[in-house]
Design a protein around this motif. Structure first.
Motif, PDB file in Angstrom:
ATOM      1  N   SER A   2      29.262  35.115  27.266  1.00  0.00           N
ATOM      2  CA  SER A   2      30.649  35.577  27.419  1.00  0.00           C
ATOM      3  C   SER A   2      30.857  36.109  28.827  1.00  0.00           C
ATOM      4  O   SER A   2      30.011  36.856  29.342  1.00  0.00           O
ATOM      5  CB  SER A   2      30.933  36.704  26.428  1.00  0.00           C
ATOM      6  OG  SER A   2      32.068  37.434  26.873  1.00  0.00           O
ATOM      7  N   HIS A   3      31.988  35.751  29.417  1.00  0.00           N
ATOM      8  CA  HIS A   3      32.261  36.254  30.771  1.00  0.00           C
ATOM      9  C   HIS A   3      32.772  37.700  30.743  1.00  0.00           C
ATOM     10  O   HIS A   3      33.104  38.253  31.773  1.00  0.00           O
ATOM     11  CB  HIS A   3      33.256  35.336  31.493  1.00  0.00           C
ATOM     12  CG  HIS A   3      34.556  35.179  30.793  1.00  0.00           C
ATOM     13  ND1 HIS A   3      34.704  34.357  29.690  1.00  0.00           N
ATOM     14  CD2 HIS A   3      35.760  35.737  31.014  1.00  0.00           C
ATOM     15  CE1 HIS A   3      35.954  34.422  29.282  1.00  0.00           C
ATOM     16  NE2 HIS A   3      36.623  35.253  30.068  1.00  0.00           N
ATOM     17  N   ARG A   4      32.849  38.297  29.543  1.00  0.00           N
ATOM     18  CA  ARG A   4      33.193  39.726  29.457  1.00  0.00           C
ATOM     19  C   ARG A   4      31.988  40.546  28.999  1.00  0.00           C
ATOM     20  O   ARG A   4      32.134  41.676  28.546  1.00  0.00           O
ATOM     21  CB  ARG A   4      34.376  39.950  28.499  1.00  0.00           C
ATOM     22  CG  ARG A   4      35.663  39.245  28.909  1.00  0.00           C
ATOM     23  CD  ARG A   4      36.275  39.833  30.170  1.00  0.00           C
ATOM     24  NE  ARG A   4      37.439  39.047  30.601  1.00  0.00           N
ATOM     25  CZ  ARG A   4      37.759  38.796  31.861  1.00  0.00           C
ATOM     26  NH1 ARG A   4      37.007  39.254  32.848  1.00  0.00           N
ATOM     27  NH2 ARG A   4      38.817  38.087  32.166  1.00  0.00           N
ATOM     28  N   TYR A  22      26.739  38.391  31.903  1.00  0.00           N
ATOM     29  CA  TYR A  22      27.531  37.736  32.954  1.00  0.00           C
ATOM     30  C   TYR A  22      27.755  38.676  34.129  1.00  0.00           C
ATOM     31  O   TYR A  22      27.616  38.282  35.288  1.00  0.00           O
ATOM     32  CB  TYR A  22      28.883  37.221  32.421  1.00  0.00           C
ATOM     33  CG  TYR A  22      29.693  36.634  33.559  1.00  0.00           C
ATOM     34  CD1 TYR A  22      29.342  35.392  34.098  1.00  0.00           C
ATOM     35  CD2 TYR A  22      30.722  37.343  34.157  1.00  0.00           C
ATOM     36  CE1 TYR A  22      30.028  34.866  35.186  1.00  0.00           C
ATOM     37  CE2 TYR A  22      31.415  36.827  35.252  1.00  0.00           C
ATOM     38  CZ  TYR A  22      31.064  35.581  35.758  1.00  0.00           C
ATOM     39  OH  TYR A  22      31.734  35.069  36.839  1.00  0.00           O
ATOM     40  N   TYR A  33      47.655  32.537  39.894  1.00  0.00           N
ATOM     41  CA  TYR A  33      46.212  32.298  39.691  1.00  0.00           C
ATOM     42  C   TYR A  33      45.389  32.729  40.899  1.00  0.00           C
ATOM     43  O   TYR A  33      44.274  33.225  40.776  1.00  0.00           O
ATOM     44  CB  TYR A  33      46.015  30.807  39.408  1.00  0.00           C
ATOM     45  CG  TYR A  33      44.693  30.417  38.814  1.00  0.00           C
ATOM     46  CD1 TYR A  33      44.337  30.813  37.536  1.00  0.00           C
ATOM     47  CD2 TYR A  33      43.808  29.616  39.532  1.00  0.00           C
ATOM     48  CE1 TYR A  33      43.129  30.422  36.973  1.00  0.00           C
ATOM     49  CE2 TYR A  33      42.602  29.221  38.972  1.00  0.00           C
ATOM     50  CZ  TYR A  33      42.269  29.636  37.700  1.00  0.00           C
ATOM     51  OH  TYR A  33      41.077  29.244  37.147  1.00  0.00           O
ATOM     52  N   GLU A  45      33.822  41.318  37.458  1.00  0.00           N
ATOM     53  CA  GLU A  45      34.275  40.235  36.576  1.00  0.00           C
ATOM     54  C   GLU A  45      35.341  39.438  37.299  1.00  0.00           C
ATOM     55  O   GLU A  45      35.687  39.744  38.440  1.00  0.00           O
ATOM     56  CB  GLU A  45      34.872  40.818  35.286  1.00  0.00           C
ATOM     57  CG  GLU A  45      33.849  41.380  34.325  1.00  0.00           C
ATOM     58  CD  GLU A  45      34.481  41.799  33.001  1.00  0.00           C
ATOM     59  OE1 GLU A  45      35.647  41.420  32.739  1.00  0.00           O
ATOM     60  OE2 GLU A  45      33.814  42.516  32.242  1.00  0.00           O
ATOM     61  N   ASN A  46      35.881  38.447  36.616  1.00  0.00           N
ATOM     62  CA  ASN A  46      36.961  37.633  37.145  1.00  0.00           C
ATOM     63  C   ASN A  46      38.181  37.828  36.245  1.00  0.00           C
ATOM     64  O   ASN A  46      38.024  38.042  35.046  1.00  0.00           O
ATOM     65  CB  ASN A  46      36.586  36.144  37.116  1.00  0.00           C
ATOM     66  CG  ASN A  46      35.155  35.917  37.540  1.00  0.00           C
ATOM     67  OD1 ASN A  46      34.227  36.174  36.781  1.00  0.00           O
ATOM     68  ND2 ASN A  46      34.957  35.470  38.752  1.00  0.00           N
ATOM     69  N   TYR A  69      40.287  35.587  35.234  1.00  0.00           N
ATOM     70  CA  TYR A  69      40.414  34.468  34.289  1.00  0.00           C
ATOM     71  C   TYR A  69      39.039  33.856  34.055  1.00  0.00           C
ATOM     72  O   TYR A  69      38.125  34.063  34.837  1.00  0.00           O
ATOM     73  CB  TYR A  69      41.402  33.429  34.840  1.00  0.00           C
ATOM     74  CG  TYR A  69      42.650  34.084  35.367  1.00  0.00           C
ATOM     75  CD1 TYR A  69      43.460  34.837  34.516  1.00  0.00           C
ATOM     76  CD2 TYR A  69      42.978  34.026  36.717  1.00  0.00           C
ATOM     77  CE1 TYR A  69      44.582  35.495  35.005  1.00  0.00           C
ATOM     78  CE2 TYR A  69      44.098  34.684  37.207  1.00  0.00           C
ATOM     79  CZ  TYR A  69      44.892  35.424  36.349  1.00  0.00           C
ATOM     80  OH  TYR A  69      45.986  36.086  36.825  1.00  0.00           O
ATOM     81  N   THR A  70      38.921  33.074  32.985  1.00  0.00           N
ATOM     82  CA  THR A  70      37.606  32.535  32.594  1.00  0.00           C
ATOM     83  C   THR A  70      36.915  31.805  33.759  1.00  0.00           C
ATOM     84  O   THR A  70      37.448  30.815  34.268  1.00  0.00           O
ATOM     85  CB  THR A  70      37.769  31.550  31.417  1.00  0.00           C
ATOM     86  OG1 THR A  70      38.613  32.179  30.452  1.00  0.00           O
ATOM     87  CG2 THR A  70      36.427  31.211  30.803  1.00  0.00           C
ATOM     88  N   PRO A  71      35.772  32.279  34.198  1.00  0.00           N
ATOM     89  CA  PRO A  71      35.074  31.633  35.314  1.00  0.00           C
ATOM     90  C   PRO A  71      34.168  30.494  34.832  1.00  0.00           C
ATOM     91  O   PRO A  71      33.752  30.479  33.675  1.00  0.00           O
ATOM     92  CB  PRO A  71      34.223  32.775  35.868  1.00  0.00           C
ATOM     93  CG  PRO A  71      33.908  33.615  34.659  1.00  0.00           C
ATOM     94  CD  PRO A  71      35.079  33.504  33.720  1.00  0.00           C
ATOM     95  N   VAL A  74      31.067  29.646  34.299  1.00  0.00           N
ATOM     96  CA  VAL A  74      29.801  30.394  34.221  1.00  0.00           C
ATOM     97  C   VAL A  74      28.602  29.517  34.616  1.00  0.00           C
ATOM     98  O   VAL A  74      27.707  29.957  35.349  1.00  0.00           O
ATOM     99  CB  VAL A  74      29.613  30.945  32.784  1.00  0.00           C
ATOM    100  CG1 VAL A  74      28.276  31.636  32.639  1.00  0.00           C
ATOM    101  CG2 VAL A  74      30.752  31.901  32.425  1.00  0.00           C
TER     102      VAL A  74
END
Ligand code: PMP
Length: 374
Positions: A27-29, A33, A219, A235-236, A238-240, A242
Motif C-alpha cells: 500500500s502506498h499509504r 512504502y 495533478y 508520500e505522494n 496520488y497513487t504512485p 510503486v
C-alpha cells in the motif's frame, strides 16, 4: 536473437533493476512504502548533491517539463528560451502553452548555448525565466549549464529552468552548486530504469516564487506534492507507480556505488567517438567539449545514414535515427547506462559490419581502445 537496445531512452536495465519491480505490491499509504520512498528521496538528494526534496511524478520526461510549465508559466511572465534542438523547442512550446510570453533564441544544431548569448538575451529582455536544455538528445550536445548560469546578470537573475531529462545521471548535475532553479528529469535514460517516472527539483528561490500562485494543473501541482513530503514519512498525493520506484531504488544504488560514474560515462563517449570517426563517420558535434557523455549523433559522408540504421536493425542492434530537423541527417547511439569496453566493441563491430566490412582506418578498434585506456 538478443536485441541490443541503443536508443536514447529507454536503455537496457540491469537484472537487479528489472527484478526489483517484480515483487508483490504494498500500500502506498503504509510504512513499507514510506520507508522505500524516503530511501529513494535521499538517494536522489545524494545524486543531485541537494538538501531539498525531489518531486516524483508518474509521467515521462515531458510530464516533468509540463509540471515545471504548469507551475511557473502564466500570462504576464516573460521567458527566454534558448534552444539548440528538438527538445529545447518542445520545452518552449509547453511553457508557452501555459500563457507566458516567449523570447526564442535558436542555436545552430550541433553547437551549444553560448553563455554570453543567453546572458545578453536576459539583459536585453529583463525576462524573469530562462529555459535551457542540459543535454540536447536530438544532436548529442551537452550544454555548459553552470557556465551559462554564471554569466547571467546577478541583479534580477531569472529563474533558470532546465530540461535535464537526458542529462541527469549521465553528467554531473548539482543544481544547488550550479544555480539551477528548476530541474526536470526522467527515469528511462541516465537513471537506467523503465520509462514512467518524471522528477522535478526546485531551488528555495523557485519554491518561494510559486508560494502565492495557483498551479494551472491539478495533478502537477508541485506545492501539493511537496506537502506530502514529510521528513519522517514521505508520500505522494496520488497513487504512485510503486513497482517503478522499487526499480529506481536499485538503479540509484548502482549509480551511487560507483565513485567514478560520471568519469566512466565520459570515457565511454570519448572511446566511441574515436572508433566512430576512424570508421569514417562524421561526428555531428564538432566541438569535443560539447559532446554528450550519454548520446552520440553522427552521419556518413556521401551516403544515406538510414541504410546503416536499417543494416544494424537486421543484426539485432537498435540505434535511433534523427528526430525533428535531424531526421535522415544523423543516426544516434545512446550510452546513458553502464556502457564499458564490451559494449563499445559491440557497437563499433556492428557499425563495421553495417558498412559492409569497410573502414576508413583499419585500426578503428585500436583507436577506440586507446581512447578507452587514455
Ligand atoms: N527532453 C529531452 C532532452 C529528451 O531527451 C526527451 C526524450 N527523448 C524528452 C525531453 C521527452 O521525454 P519523454 O519522451 O520521456 O516524455
Amino acid at each position: 536473437m538478443n536485441r541490443y537496445l541503443l536508443t536514447p531512452g529507454p536503455v537496457p536495465v540491469s537484472q537487479s533493476v528489472a527484478s526489483a519491480s517484480a515483487v508483490q505490491l504494498v500500500s502506498h499509504r503504509g510504512a513499507a512504502y514510506r520507508e522505500l520512498f524516503a530511501g529513494v528521496l535521499s538517494k536522489l538528494a545524494a545524486l543531485l548533491k541537494s538538501s531539498g526534496p525531489t518531486i516524483v511524478l508518474p509521467s515521462s520526461g515531458t510530464g516533468a517539463l509540463e509540471a515545471l510549465s504548469a507551475n511557473f508559466s502564466r500570462p504576464g511572465v516573460l521567458a527566454v528560451s534558448v534552444s539548440c534542438g528538438t527538445f529545447g523547442d518542445r520545452f518552449r512550446e509547453i511553457f508557452a502553452r501555459y500563457g507566458a510570453d516567449m523570447i526564442n533564441v535558436d542555436v545552430t544544431p550541433g553547437t551549444g548555448v553560448e553563455p554570453s548569448a543567453a546572458a545578453e538575451a536576459i539583459r536585453r529582455s529583463q525576462a524573469s525565466v530562462l529555459l535551457l536544455t542540459m543535454n540536447e538528445t536530438s544532436t548529442g550536445v551537452l550544454n555548459p549549464i553552470a557556465d551559462i548560469i554564471a554569466a547571467l546578470p546577478a541583479r534580477k537573475r531569472p529563474l533558470v529552468l532546465v530540461d535535464g531529462v537526458s542529462g541527469v545521471g549521465v553528467a554531473p548535475c548539482f543544481p544547488e552548486e550550479q544555480g539551477i532553479d528548476g530541474l526536470a528529469f526522467a527515469s528511462q535514460k541516465g537513471l537506467m530504469t523503465a520509462p514512467g517516472l518524471g522528477f522535478v527539483w526546485l531551488s528555495p528561490r523557485a519554491w518561494k516564487a510559486i508560494d502565492k500562485e495557483n498551479a494551472a494543473s491539478y495533478y502537477f501541482d508541485l506545492k501539493l506534492h511537496k506537502k506530502y513530503m514529510k521528513a519522517d514519512g514521505p508520500e505522494n498525493p496520488y497513487t504512485p507507480p510503486v513497482s517503478l520506484i522499487r526499480s529506481l531504488d536499485a538503479a540509484l544504488d548502482e549509480i551511487l556505488a560507483e565513485p567514478e560514474w560520471f568519469a566512466l560515462r565520459a570515457r565511454a563517449a570519448r572511446s566511441l567517438a574515436a572508433g566512430i570517426e576512424a570508421l569514417g563517420f562524421s561526428m555531428f558535434v564538432k566541438d569535443k567539449k560539447l559532446r554528450s557523455p550519454g548520446v552520440t549523433a553522427f552521419s556518413l559522408p556521401g551516403a544515406n545514414i538510414g541504410s546503416v540504421v536499417d543494416a544494424l536493425r537486421t543484426m539485432g542492434v537498435e540505434p535511433a535515427g534523427g528526430v525533428g530537423e535531424m531526421k535522415g541527417k544523423v543516426m544516434r547511439v545512446a550510452h546513458y547506462n553502464d556502457v564499458r569496453w564490451p559494449e563499445i566493441s559491440l557497437i563499433l563491430g556492428s557499425l563495421y559490419a553495417a558498412l559492409g566490412g569497410r573502414s576508413l582506418d583499419p585500426e578503428f578498434m585500436q583507436r577506440a581502445f586507446a581512447a578507452w585506456e587514455a
